[in-house]
Design a protein around this motif. Structure first.
Motif, PDB file in Angstrom:
ATOM      1  N   SER A   1       0.826  -1.214   0.000  1.00 12.16           N
ATOM      2  CA  SER A   1       0.000   0.000   0.000  1.00 12.16           C
ATOM      3  C   SER A   1       0.856   1.257   0.000  1.00 12.16           C
ATOM      4  O   SER A   1       0.378   2.337  -0.352  1.00 12.16           O
ATOM      5  CB  SER A   1      -0.954  -0.005   1.195  1.00 12.16           C
ATOM      6  N   THR A   2       2.120   1.160   0.372  1.00  8.74           N
ATOM      7  CA  THR A   2       2.994   2.342   0.391  1.00  8.74           C
ATOM      8  C   THR A   2       3.355   2.756  -1.037  1.00  8.74           C
ATOM      9  O   THR A   2       3.277   3.933  -1.389  1.00  8.74           O
ATOM     10  CB  THR A   2       4.294   2.029   1.177  1.00  8.74           C
ATOM     11  N   SER A   3       3.727   1.785  -1.858  1.00  6.23           N
ATOM     12  CA  SER A   3       4.127   2.112  -3.231  1.00  6.23           C
ATOM     13  C   SER A   3       2.976   1.966  -4.222  1.00  6.23           C
ATOM     14  O   SER A   3       3.098   2.366  -5.379  1.00  6.23           O
ATOM     15  CB  SER A   3       5.271   1.195  -3.656  1.00  6.23           C
ATOM     16  N   GLY A   4       1.851   1.390  -3.784  1.00 10.18           N
ATOM     17  CA  GLY A   4       0.714   1.191  -4.689  1.00 10.18           C
ATOM     18  C   GLY A   4       0.942   0.072  -5.693  1.00 10.18           C
ATOM     19  O   GLY A   4       0.334   0.051  -6.762  1.00 10.18           O
ATOM     20  N   ILE A   5       1.814  -0.883  -5.339  1.00 13.76           N
ATOM     21  CA  ILE A   5       2.119  -1.976  -6.267  1.00 13.76           C
ATOM     22  C   ILE A   5       1.412  -3.265  -5.840  1.00 13.76           C
ATOM     23  O   ILE A   5       1.487  -3.667  -4.683  1.00 13.76           O
ATOM     24  CB  ILE A   5       3.646  -2.215  -6.339  1.00 13.76           C
ATOM     25  N   ASN A   6       0.699  -3.877  -6.781  1.00 14.56           N
ATOM     26  CA  ASN A   6       0.081  -5.186  -6.551  1.00 14.56           C
ATOM     27  C   ASN A   6       1.182  -6.231  -6.786  1.00 14.56           C
ATOM     28  O   ASN A   6       1.516  -6.558  -7.908  1.00 14.56           O
ATOM     29  CB  ASN A   6      -1.082  -5.372  -7.536  1.00 14.56           C
ATOM     30  N   ARG A   7       1.776  -6.690  -5.672  1.00 24.21           N
ATOM     31  CA  ARG A   7       2.946  -7.566  -5.798  1.00 24.21           C
ATOM     32  C   ARG A   7       2.611  -8.915  -6.418  1.00 24.21           C
ATOM     33  O   ARG A   7       3.341  -9.435  -7.208  1.00 24.21           O
ATOM     34  CB  ARG A   7       3.575  -7.785  -4.409  1.00 24.21           C
ATOM     35  N   PHE A   8       1.480  -9.505  -5.989  1.00 30.64           N
ATOM     36  CA  PHE A   8       1.139 -10.827  -6.508  1.00 30.64           C
ATOM     37  C   PHE A   8      -0.364 -11.045  -6.400  1.00 30.64           C
ATOM     38  O   PHE A   8      -0.920 -11.013  -5.312  1.00 30.64           O
ATOM     39  CB  PHE A   8       1.894 -11.901  -5.709  1.00 30.64           C
ATOM     40  N   ALA A   9      -0.993 -11.213  -7.548  1.00 29.91           N
ATOM     41  CA  ALA A   9      -2.427 -11.516  -7.587  1.00 29.91           C
ATOM     42  C   ALA A   9      -2.578 -12.850  -8.320  1.00 29.91           C
ATOM     43  O   ALA A   9      -2.732 -12.884  -9.542  1.00 29.91           O
ATOM     44  CB  ALA A   9      -3.189 -10.410  -8.305  1.00 29.91           C
ATOM     45  N   PRO A  10      -2.501 -13.988  -7.578  1.00 32.99           N
ATOM     46  CA  PRO A  10      -2.457 -15.289  -8.256  1.00 32.99           C
ATOM     47  C   PRO A  10      -3.670 -15.575  -9.127  1.00 32.99           C
ATOM     48  O   PRO A  10      -3.555 -16.193 -10.185  1.00 32.99           O
ATOM     49  CB  PRO A  10      -2.340 -16.300  -7.106  1.00 32.99           C
ATOM     50  N   ASN A  11      -4.850 -15.102  -8.708  1.00 30.87           N
ATOM     51  CA  ASN A  11      -6.050 -15.404  -9.477  1.00 30.87           C
ATOM     52  C   ASN A  11      -6.089 -14.688 -10.831  1.00 30.87           C
ATOM     53  O   ASN A  11      -6.813 -15.082 -11.736  1.00 30.87           O
ATOM     54  CB  ASN A  11      -7.305 -15.051  -8.667  1.00 30.87           C
ATOM     55  N   LEU A  12      -5.341 -13.572 -10.942  1.00 28.90           N
ATOM     56  CA  LEU A  12      -5.284 -12.857 -12.222  1.00 28.90           C
ATOM     57  C   LEU A  12      -3.951 -13.079 -12.928  1.00 28.90           C
ATOM     58  O   LEU A  12      -3.761 -12.636 -14.067  1.00 28.90           O
ATOM     59  CB  LEU A  12      -5.490 -11.347 -11.987  1.00 28.90           C
ATOM     60  N   GLY A  13      -3.023 -13.720 -12.230  1.00 24.04           N
ATOM     61  CA  GLY A  13      -1.706 -13.954 -12.815  1.00 24.04           C
ATOM     62  C   GLY A  13      -0.861 -12.691 -12.893  1.00 24.04           C
ATOM     63  O   GLY A  13       0.027 -12.580 -13.736  1.00 24.04           O
ATOM     64  N   TRP A  14      -1.137 -11.703 -12.029  1.00 24.35           N
ATOM     65  CA  TRP A  14      -0.387 -10.439 -12.056  1.00 24.35           C
ATOM     66  C   TRP A  14       0.755 -10.476 -11.044  1.00 24.35           C
ATOM     67  O   TRP A  14       0.591 -10.954  -9.910  1.00 24.35           O
ATOM     68  CB  TRP A  14      -1.288  -9.269 -11.681  1.00 24.35           C
ATOM     69  N   ARG A  15       1.895  -9.916 -11.458  1.00 25.18           N
ATOM     70  CA  ARG A  15       3.017  -9.723 -10.530  1.00 25.18           C
ATOM     71  C   ARG A  15       3.566  -8.311 -10.678  1.00 25.18           C
ATOM     72  O   ARG A  15       3.775  -7.832 -11.789  1.00 25.18           O
ATOM     73  CB  ARG A  15       4.141 -10.719 -10.841  1.00 25.18           C
ATOM     74  N   ASP A  16       3.814  -7.653  -9.542  1.00 31.14           N
ATOM     75  CA  ASP A  16       4.462  -6.334  -9.507  1.00 31.14           C
ATOM     76  C   ASP A  16       3.824  -5.324 -10.469  1.00 31.14           C
ATOM     77  O   ASP A  16       4.509  -4.673 -11.264  1.00 31.14           O
ATOM     78  CB  ASP A  16       5.962  -6.465  -9.806  1.00 31.14           C
TER      79      ASP A  16
END
Ligand SMILES: [Zn+2]
Length: 394
Positions: free
Chosen positions: A158-173
């Motif tokens: 939440s400090t940098s606003g980065i979604n580090r890992f969203a496994p259900n969407l396959g998103w990283r950083d």
């Protein structure tokens, strides 16, 4: 807030006054004095400024019955749209967007289906279209949009606003905060969706005066948001606090999306419940368009006496009960709010879950109150907007 000078002091006092009105609803000037510990002249000065600015208005005398002799007090009320924030939840299969007023009122809401293969850029495009449509139709002066709040799944810094890992969407950083700020040109804040659900409950929900609550979401995944007195939201040293779903409940149990075995999420998520029933019964797919609907059918079958459905859900209640009892043993919250699928919301299965919590708690779990969520499928959206208000005016 560190108070350095007269201007800071005034800002701090206004913040306290707005907080009191959000938490308690309309109050008289004397009630405000008691709520925030300021003198009558100080409160009169602050409220005059807020009345002049159109942030507050006076209710008609008699809006509340007087408690004693004398004239009924004039109550001061926040205007719903005195401050607004855009709240967005990126769910596993849908995008929920809304403009929320400072009193918690929904001013404009839209839900879109989200493909599991959606790219972050496509999601930002959809959010921008909603924002552009809303701002194009704004009429009249005085509406102050404080910013956009985003509720994302998985690990969120939440400090940098980065979604580090969203496994259900396959998103990283994914730098969601920066992407939204660049596109919408308004301040953006990002946090984990279930943490924000807890925040919504604290400020605008039924548990708003509890300040010691755990919000548990059980649907496509399992997560929890923890709020403690004097601390607020617990994020953890590396932004990973609240991952109830990835606590091991059955060693060597079913494989989880995180790669481990026997996580709570792999045992009680929508997918896990539906799969367990279909395997045990040998029947074809439960009839519904989506997994949440299939869980509702499964719960209905248990209510109708289907022994396999009953067995699957009693087992799931035991596993979830172990997870919740661990939370109770560690931090002993005053309230646990259960939200998500029919398994946690239906009285029959909710009762099984509470019995399992009781069995696995050291001491007395009956002191913990179990509540339904206030905003249900809009909970994270309201929480995302709440985070913006907390930064801007509350
Ligand atoms: Zn896991």
């Amino acid at each position: 807030m560190a108070v350095k000078n007269q201007s800071d002091l005034r800002d701090n006092n206004i913040r306290m006054l707005l907080q009191a009105l959000v938490r308690s609803g309309p109050l008289s000037r004397s009630e405000l004095c008691r709520a925030i510990g300021l003198t009558p002249p100080a409160v009169t000065g602050l409220t005059k400024q807020l009345l002049d600015d159109g942030i507050l208005f006076e209710q008609k005398p008699g809006a509340r019955q007087p408690t004693g002799a004398g004239r009924p007090p004039i109550l001061l009320q926040l205007r719903d749209d005195a401050y607004t924030a855009l709240g967005v939840e990126i769910g596993v299969d849908r995008l929920t967007m809304g403009v929320i007023g400072i009193t918690g009122k929904f001013l404009h809401v839209q839900t879109l289906r989200l493909d599991a293969t959606a790219l972050p850029e496509q999601v930002v495009d959809a959010i921008y279209a909603f924002y552009a449509n809303y701002t194009a139709n704004l009429q009249g002066p005085g509406v102050h949009l404080c910013g956009i709040g985003l509720a994302a799944t998985g690990r969120v810094d939440s400090t940098s606003g980065i979604n580090r890992f969203a496994p259900n969407l396959g998103w990283r950083d994914v730098p969601l905060g920066r992407m939204l700020q660049d596109r919408l040109q308004i301040p953006a804040s990002v946090d984990n969706n279930v943490r924000l659900m807890a925040l919504a409950e604290e400020w605008f929900g039924k548990a708003r005066n509890s300040r010691s609550l755990v919000f548990v979401q059980v649907s496509s995944g399992v997560g929890c948001g923890i709020l403690l007195p004097g601390i607020g939201l617990v994020r953890g040293t590396y932004h990973g606090a609240g991952e109830l779903g990835h606590c091991t409940v059955v060693p060597q149990g079913p494989l989880c999306t995180c790669g481990k075995q026997g996580c709570l999420e792999a045992l009680v998520s929508n997918k896990a419940l539906v799969k367990a029933y279909e395997q045990a019964s040998g029947s074809s797919a439960l009839p519904s368009n989506d997994r949440q609907g299939q869980v509702a059918v499964l719960v209905q079958r248990a209510q109708d006496g289907d022994p396999i459905a009953k067995d699957i859900l009693l087992n799931a209640a035991e596993h979830l009960g172990i997870g919740l009892a661990t939370i109770v043993n560690l931090i002993e919250p005053r309230s646990i709010i259960l939200n998500g699928n029919a398994f946690v919301r239906t009285p029959l299965t909710r009762g099984w879950i509470q019995e399992a919590v009781q069995r696995h708690t050291f001491g007395n779990a009956t002191a913990v109150e179990f509540l339904d969520s206030t905003f249900q499928d809009k909970q994270a959206m309201v929480g995302a907007a709440t985070a913006v208000f907390r930064k801007c005016v509350l």
